[in-house]
Every structure is written in C-alpha cells, then in structure tokens.
Design a protein around this motif. Structure first.
Motif, PDB file in Angstrom:
ATOM      1  N   LEU A 344      34.360  53.842  43.336  1.00 52.30           N
ATOM      2  CA  LEU A 344      33.082  53.140  43.416  1.00 52.30           C
ATOM      3  C   LEU A 344      32.582  52.743  42.024  1.00 52.30           C
ATOM      4  N   VAL A 345      32.753  53.642  41.055  1.00 52.66           N
ATOM      5  CA  VAL A 345      32.318  53.330  39.692  1.00 52.66           C
ATOM      6  C   VAL A 345      33.064  52.121  39.156  1.00 52.66           C
ATOM      7  N   LEU A 346      34.394  52.149  39.298  1.00 54.49           N
ATOM      8  CA  LEU A 346      35.187  51.028  38.797  1.00 54.49           C
ATOM      9  C   LEU A 346      34.889  49.744  39.559  1.00 54.49           C
ATOM     10  N   LEU A 347      34.712  49.888  40.886  1.00 50.39           N
ATOM     11  CA  LEU A 347      34.462  48.708  41.689  1.00 50.39           C
ATOM     12  C   LEU A 347      33.137  48.048  41.318  1.00 50.39           C
ATOM     13  N   LYS A 351      32.368  44.569  39.196  1.00 55.17           N
ATOM     14  CA  LYS A 351      31.596  43.476  39.800  1.00 55.17           C
ATOM     15  C   LYS A 351      30.588  42.861  38.822  1.00 55.17           C
ATOM     16  N   THR A 352      30.310  43.562  37.734  1.00 53.78           N
ATOM     17  CA  THR A 352      29.406  42.985  36.736  1.00 53.78           C
ATOM     18  C   THR A 352      30.072  41.861  35.958  1.00 53.78           C
ATOM     19  N   ILE A 353      31.400  41.804  35.979  1.00 53.05           N
ATOM     20  CA  ILE A 353      32.139  40.697  35.357  1.00 53.05           C
ATOM     21  C   ILE A 353      32.210  39.563  36.365  1.00 53.05           C
ATOM     22  N   LYS A 354      31.829  38.421  35.962  1.00 54.84           N
ATOM     23  CA  LYS A 354      31.693  37.310  36.898  1.00 54.84           C
ATOM     24  C   LYS A 354      33.000  37.002  37.617  1.00 54.84           C
ATOM     25  N   ASP A 355      34.085  36.879  36.830  1.00 57.69           N
ATOM     26  CA  ASP A 355      35.357  36.518  37.456  1.00 57.69           C
ATOM     27  C   ASP A 355      35.841  37.587  38.435  1.00 57.69           C
ATOM     28  N   VAL A 356      35.688  38.865  38.012  1.00 62.97           N
ATOM     29  CA  VAL A 356      36.106  39.965  38.893  1.00 62.97           C
ATOM     30  C   VAL A 356      35.228  40.027  40.135  1.00 62.97           C
ATOM     31  N   LEU A 358      33.757  37.559  41.606  1.00 62.89           N
ATOM     32  CA  LEU A 358      34.179  36.499  42.515  1.00 62.89           C
ATOM     33  C   LEU A 358      35.486  36.865  43.221  1.00 62.89           C
ATOM     34  N   PHE A 359      36.382  37.518  42.459  1.00 63.78           N
ATOM     35  CA  PHE A 359      37.654  37.918  43.063  1.00 63.78           C
ATOM     36  C   PHE A 359      37.446  38.929  44.185  1.00 63.78           C
ATOM     37  N   ILE A 360      36.624  39.961  43.914  1.00 64.90           N
ATOM     38  CA  ILE A 360      36.376  40.988  44.924  1.00 64.90           C
ATOM     39  C   ILE A 360      35.637  40.407  46.122  1.00 64.90           C
ATOM     40  N   ALA A 361      34.701  39.507  45.858  1.00 71.05           N
ATOM     41  CA  ALA A 361      33.945  38.906  46.952  1.00 71.05           C
ATOM     42  C   ALA A 361      34.843  38.066  47.840  1.00 71.05           C
ATOM     43  N   ASN A 362      35.858  37.441  47.235  1.00 68.25           N
ATOM     44  CA  ASN A 362      36.731  36.558  48.001  1.00 68.25           C
ATOM     45  C   ASN A 362      38.038  37.220  48.431  1.00 68.25           C
ATOM     46  N   LEU A 363      38.226  38.503  48.078  1.00 68.11           N
ATOM     47  CA  LEU A 363      39.501  39.161  48.379  1.00 68.11           C
ATOM     48  C   LEU A 363      39.754  39.240  49.878  1.00 68.11           C
ATOM     49  N   THR A 364      38.679  39.474  50.635  1.00 71.68           N
ATOM     50  CA  THR A 364      38.824  39.591  52.081  1.00 71.68           C
ATOM     51  C   THR A 364      38.915  38.237  52.772  1.00 71.68           C
ATOM     52  N   MET A 365      38.741  37.172  52.008  1.00 71.26           N
ATOM     53  CA  MET A 365      38.726  35.854  52.629  1.00 71.26           C
ATOM     54  C   MET A 365      40.086  35.479  53.207  1.00 71.26           C
ATOM     55  N   PHE A 366      41.151  35.963  52.546  1.00 70.43           N
ATOM     56  CA  PHE A 366      42.479  35.669  53.083  1.00 70.43           C
ATOM     57  C   PHE A 366      42.620  36.213  54.502  1.00 70.43           C
ATOM     58  N   HIS A 367      42.272  37.491  54.670  1.00 67.69           N
ATOM     59  CA  HIS A 367      42.395  38.086  56.003  1.00 67.69           C
ATOM     60  C   HIS A 367      41.492  37.380  57.003  1.00 67.69           C
ATOM     61  N   GLU A 439      41.560  29.692  44.417  1.00 73.85           N
ATOM     62  CA  GLU A 439      40.924  30.183  43.195  1.00 73.85           C
ATOM     63  C   GLU A 439      40.821  31.704  43.148  1.00 73.85           C
ATOM     64  N   VAL A 440      41.329  32.376  44.167  1.00 78.26           N
ATOM     65  CA  VAL A 440      41.095  33.822  44.285  1.00 78.26           C
ATOM     66  C   VAL A 440      41.970  34.634  43.351  1.00 78.26           C
ATOM     67  N   TYR A 441      43.134  34.156  42.985  1.00 82.68           N
ATOM     68  CA  TYR A 441      44.149  34.984  42.346  1.00 82.68           C
ATOM     69  C   TYR A 441      43.964  35.133  40.840  1.00 82.68           C
ATOM     70  N   GLN A 442      42.891  34.733  40.288  1.00 78.65           N
ATOM     71  CA  GLN A 442      42.746  34.657  38.835  1.00 78.65           C
ATOM     72  C   GLN A 442      42.952  36.006  38.140  1.00 78.65           C
ATOM     73  N   GLU A 443      42.299  37.090  38.665  1.00 72.87           N
ATOM     74  CA  GLU A 443      42.339  38.370  37.950  1.00 72.87           C
ATOM     75  C   GLU A 443      43.115  39.450  38.714  1.00 72.87           C
ATOM     76  N   VAL A 444      44.047  39.041  39.589  1.00 74.34           N
ATOM     77  CA  VAL A 444      44.693  40.021  40.459  1.00 74.34           C
ATOM     78  C   VAL A 444      45.521  41.033  39.677  1.00 74.34           C
ATOM     79  N   THR A 445      46.236  40.617  38.645  1.00 75.03           N
ATOM     80  CA  THR A 445      47.099  41.542  37.901  1.00 75.03           C
ATOM     81  C   THR A 445      46.281  42.625  37.201  1.00 75.03           C
ATOM     82  N   LYS A 446      45.204  42.194  36.560  1.00 75.39           N
ATOM     83  CA  LYS A 446      44.355  43.152  35.849  1.00 75.39           C
ATOM     84  C   LYS A 446      43.725  44.153  36.823  1.00 75.39           C
ATOM     85  N   LEU A 447      43.261  43.689  37.992  1.00 72.05           N
ATOM     86  CA  LEU A 447      42.616  44.557  38.956  1.00 72.05           C
ATOM     87  C   LEU A 447      43.602  45.572  39.545  1.00 72.05           C
TER      88      LEU A 447
END
Length: 555
Positions: A344-347, A351-356, A358-367, A439-447
C-alpha cells in the motif's frame, strides 16, 4: 443305561456314570460351579443351639449343599460316586460335622476321586491349550499379513497426499480402464506382491478400496500428524496465529489457519486446516472459528500475536476479528501484514507520480476492455493468453496484471491494432483501443521491478491457498471440507509426514513395535484384525475346578 459325563460336566468323555446319578447334579446345576447355599441346619446340645456356618464351605473346599433337601454333600463324590453318605444320602444334621468332614477328606474313596479329577483337569488343560495355541498361531499369522496390507494402503495414501493427486476415479469397477490413482496403484503393487494379490482375490469383508476406507485412512494419517503438532504446541512458550480467506472452485469461502512458534530455536509454521466460512463471513463468525480452534488445541494462554490482512472485518479496532480475540486474550496483539502495508505504501507513493498514477489507473482497463465483449475475449484467446481477473483487494493483483502485460506485450499490441484496423469492429471498441490502451505501457518495467521487491511476510497462508486450488479442482469440487483439510495437511506438511512415516518404519523394523497404522487407524477400525493374541493359560471353568480340587498351585 450309561451316559457320558460330558453332557452335564466339563470333564473328559472317558469317564462315564449311570444316568440315575444325574438327578441331583441337575438339581444343583453342577456345571463347574459348586453350590454353597445357606442351610437351616440346627443342633441343640444342652442349652446351646448350634447352627450351620457358611465358613465351613471355605474350610472344606469340596463341601456342597442342597437348599431343597437341606443337606450337605461332597461335591467330588457326587460327580464321581464316592461314599454313599456324602454322595447320595447326604448329611442331614450338623452334629459332629467338622469331625465327620475331616475324617471324610482323608478317606480312601475321597482321595482317589480327588486325584482322578486332578488328572482329568490336567488332561483337559493340555488339550485346551493345544487347540487354543494352534488357533492363536493361525490368528497371529493372519494379523501379520493384515498389518502388511494396511501398511501398503497407508503408503499409497501418503504418496497421493504428498503429490496432491486425486484418489478416486469416475468408475472404479473391474471393467473400468481408469479406476482412479488409489486403486490403480494398489493393482500395480498386487502384480509384484503376492500377499496383496491374494488379499484382493479372497477377502470379501475388508479390501481397503472403498471410499469410506480411503476417508478413514486419510483422516487417521492426518490425526497422527496433528498429534505431533500438539506435542510441539505443548512444549513451546509463545504462539502466533495467521489467517487468510479465499474462495475455492465450488464458490465456498475457505479460511486458512496457521500456527507459528519456535521449536529448538527454529521457526515452525504449521497448517491447521481449512474452515468453511461461507455462511457467516462477519467478524463474529470468523472469530468464533478461530476461538474454537484455540480452545480445541488448548493454547489460548500462549497466543501473543495475530496477523491478518488489512480488511476491515479482520483489522477493525472496535468490531474486527482482532478486537474480539484481544478482548478474550489480551496478550494477543494485532500486527498488520507488512507485505500488505508495504504494498500500500509503494502503491500510494507511486500514485503521486503522474505517469505512474496514470499507469495504475489504466492498468485494469485491458481486462475491462476485453472482458466486456465476447468478440474481444475470443480475439485475446486467439493470441494465446488471458489477463488476470480484476481484484483490487488482492495485494498482488497489480503485479500479476503488469507482468502479464509485459510478457505478452507484442500479442496484446497486435490485438489492439487488429481492433483499430479491422472494419468489423464497433466505433466504441475502435475509439477506446486507439486513444487510451496504447498509452498504458509507459512505466511497466519500472513498476514490475518495484513490485517484485516486496517481501511476503504471510507466505504460509498464501501458499495454503495455492494448495487449496491444486487439490480442490473442477473435477474434485464435491469433496467434503474435512477431506479437503486432511488432504491439504498431507500436502503442506509433507516434510513432517515423511519424517514421521520413516521414523515409524525404522522403529518397527528394529524392535518390532507397531507403526503409524496402530497410532491412527487401529484405534477406530475393527473390520480388520491387526492385534496379536496370546493364548490364555487358564479359563473360568478350569479355575473353578482348581478351587474345587484344592490344587490351585498345580496350574
């Protein structure tokens, strides 16, 4: 007319007496039992009234009485026609009785009959022990075979339990091509071991292949493991509990319970079982299950910690499970699982990083995109993979989703491109695929690198859930909860199972003592003889006869 004495007496048929002598024996019920009733015999001497004394029966162990005739007799002389006064006529009064009895017991006829009956008794004992000895030998041979058979059945149960394999088949009759793993392994053993083959061909009472016997064996092996866990719990000073809940393939909510403690400076985490909590998933219902187990194992006063996830029903400060248990056991402090906390702390931090964010918000969009249309779902399956089901309450959901997207990124990109380029798709699908998903895959490796570094502090609970899914599959979704819990114990505690089974076998081979089958199975099952017998050296009748003859020391 002469009749054998065997009809009314336990003595040898070699001794015969006239049938006219049987009238008194029948009245007194002389079948190895000397009648000693209280008689109303009196004798008045001057002013003194003397009465019959029961102690005379103890003083003269051959003395007998008839309540109907109110007379005294010699038991041995009645059986073998001694002196007429003591065998037929009887003693009607007690005047000088002690003197008469002392004179009779040293008479020639009485001593002859007494010696004769002693020889008959010895002959009967020898014959009896010979017959019983042969029976006991045959019984013990069968017991040895039964123990070997039962040991093989337990070996098969332990093997299937450790390997998490199914026991039963759809059809288990003789004509079936697949009778299930349990019966097929036994058939394989029967080809190599003759005593197993003969057992299946000849035994119609207990074969050991029925469903009830399988459940009994599974339960008994689990009982032995639980007994070892109980010994460890009695030795340790502090115990912590871990629980987690999941839904199995039959849509039942299963709660896993783990005990954690220290034994010989080594951390042990023992699986206790799965508990069906489908009917009551409230804090009161869950805490009742935990409290019942603490009471069953009698460890409530040793509990110092309880660890759960952050769900409100578990971690609530006022009405949560941890609060209810802490009210009863004040020393049982609650610790939120650090793996969940770190996640939860990391998540939330990410989320305070804009790109991350957006990635987390859109991660479930694929499913969401592919699951809401059967046409899109078929397209994704054609690419050879599927996305994990959306479940934000599971702490590892985001890592699984991100890993799946990373692994199958090219296939996923092709599917999205197909939706955009193919004219057969609706405008909503084309718009969503072209504007957002790419546009979702931008920060996947880092996450992924961040998520994979999170430690799992409640790994035992999570591993038990994996075991649950392997054991209770779609083809095995009708098993009872007791059987599920027992099989899970065999699979999770396989190291203990191997150690216990190996130790018991070595002990049995070294000193001949019983192995695991006597600890668990023999205590509750009686269809199969697995206890050796020792032939008795004295029966009730010979014991009574010994007392009658006064030759107790001879046996």
């Amino acid at each position: 007319m002469w009749l054998p004495l065997q009809q009314t007496s336990p003595l040898s048929t070699a001794c015969v007496i006239p049938s006219s002598w049987f009238f008194y024996e029948e009245k007194c019920n002389l079948k190895g039992k000397r009648p000693t009733p209280h008689l109303s015999l009196e004798y008045k001497e001057a002013k003194t009234l003397r009465k019959f004394q029961l102690s005379w029966y103890s003083k003269f162990n051959w003395l007998a009485g008839s309540s109907e005739r109110n007379k005294l007799y010699c038991y041995i002389c009645v059986l073998f026609r001694g002196e007429d006064e003591w065998s037929i006529n009887g003693i009607p009064n007690i005047k000088n009785l002690v003197r008469k009895a002392e004179k009779h017991q040293i008479s020639k006829k009485h001593l002859t009959k007494k010696v004769f009956i002693c020889w008959v008794k010895i002959g009967l004992n020898i014959q009896y022990l010979r017959v019983v000895g042969i029976t006991a030998i045959n019984h013990n041979k069968q017991v040895d075979i039964n123990r070997k058979i039962l040991a093989r059945l337990i070996d098969v149960v332990c093997f299937l339990g450790k390997q998490e394999l199914a026991f039963r088949g759809h059809r288990e009759n003789e004509g079936s091509l697949n009778k299930g793993n349990y019966c097929e392994i036994l058939d394989l053993l029967a080809k190599e071991e003759q005593f197993i083959r003969e057992h299946f061909l000849t035994n119609s009472v207990f074969k050991g292949t029925s469903h009830d016997i399988q459940n009994d064996l599974i339960h008994c092996v689990t009982t032995v493991l639980n007994s070892h866990i109980l010994k460890e719990l009695q030795i340790t000073n502090f115990i912590s509990i871990q629980t987690d809940e999941t839904t199995d393939v039959s849509c039942q909510s299963q709660m896993s319970l783990i005990f954690r403690y220290i034994i010989d400076n080594k951390i042990e985490e023992r699986f206790i079982g799965f508990f069906d909590v489908s009917k009551n998933k409230t804090a009161a219902g869950l805490s009742e299950v935990i409290l019942n187990e603490l009471s069953k194992w009698n460890i409530g006063q040793k509990v110092v910690c309880q660890t759960y996830d952050g769900a409100s029903v578990m971690a609530g400060e006022k009405n949560g499970v941890q609060s209810i248990i802490q009210n009863i056991y004040p020393m049982a402090i609650f610790i939120h699982c650090y793996a969940y906390q770190l996640n939860l702390v990391l998540l939330h931090g990410a989320k305070t990083i804009k790109d991350v964010k957006l990635f987390i918000a859109n991660l479930t969009m694929f499913h969401t995109f592919f699951s809401r249309s059967s046409k899109r779902s078929v397209l994704l399956r054609e690419q050879g993979f599927k996305l994990p089901n959306q479940c934000n309450t599971r702490w590892n959901y985001h890592s699984r989703a991100a890993l799946t997207i990373k692994t199958h990124f090219n296939e996923l990109k092709n599917a999205v491109s197909h939706v955009v380029d193919d004219p057969g798709w609706d405008s909503t699908s084309v718009c969503t695929a072209s504007d957002e998903l790419q546009e979702v895959y931008q920060e996947v490796t880092k996450l992924i690198q961040l998520v994979l570094t999170i430690p799992a502090t409640t790994a035992s609970s999570e591993r038990s859930m994996s075991t649950l899914k392997r054991i209770k599959s779609f083809l095995r979704n009708s098993m009872t909860n007791d059987r599920l819990s027992s099989l899970s114990t065999l699979a999770i505690e396989k190291k203990m199972l191997v150690d216990v089974h190996t130790t018991k076998k070595k002990t049995r081979e070294s000193d001949g003592s019983d192995d695991i089958l006597h600890e668990g199975y023999a205590a509750g099952h009686h269809k199969m003889k697995i206890s050796a017998s020792v032939p008795p050296h004295k029966t009730e009748k010979t014991h009574e006869l010994n007392k009658t003859c006064g030759t107790e020391s001879m046996t």
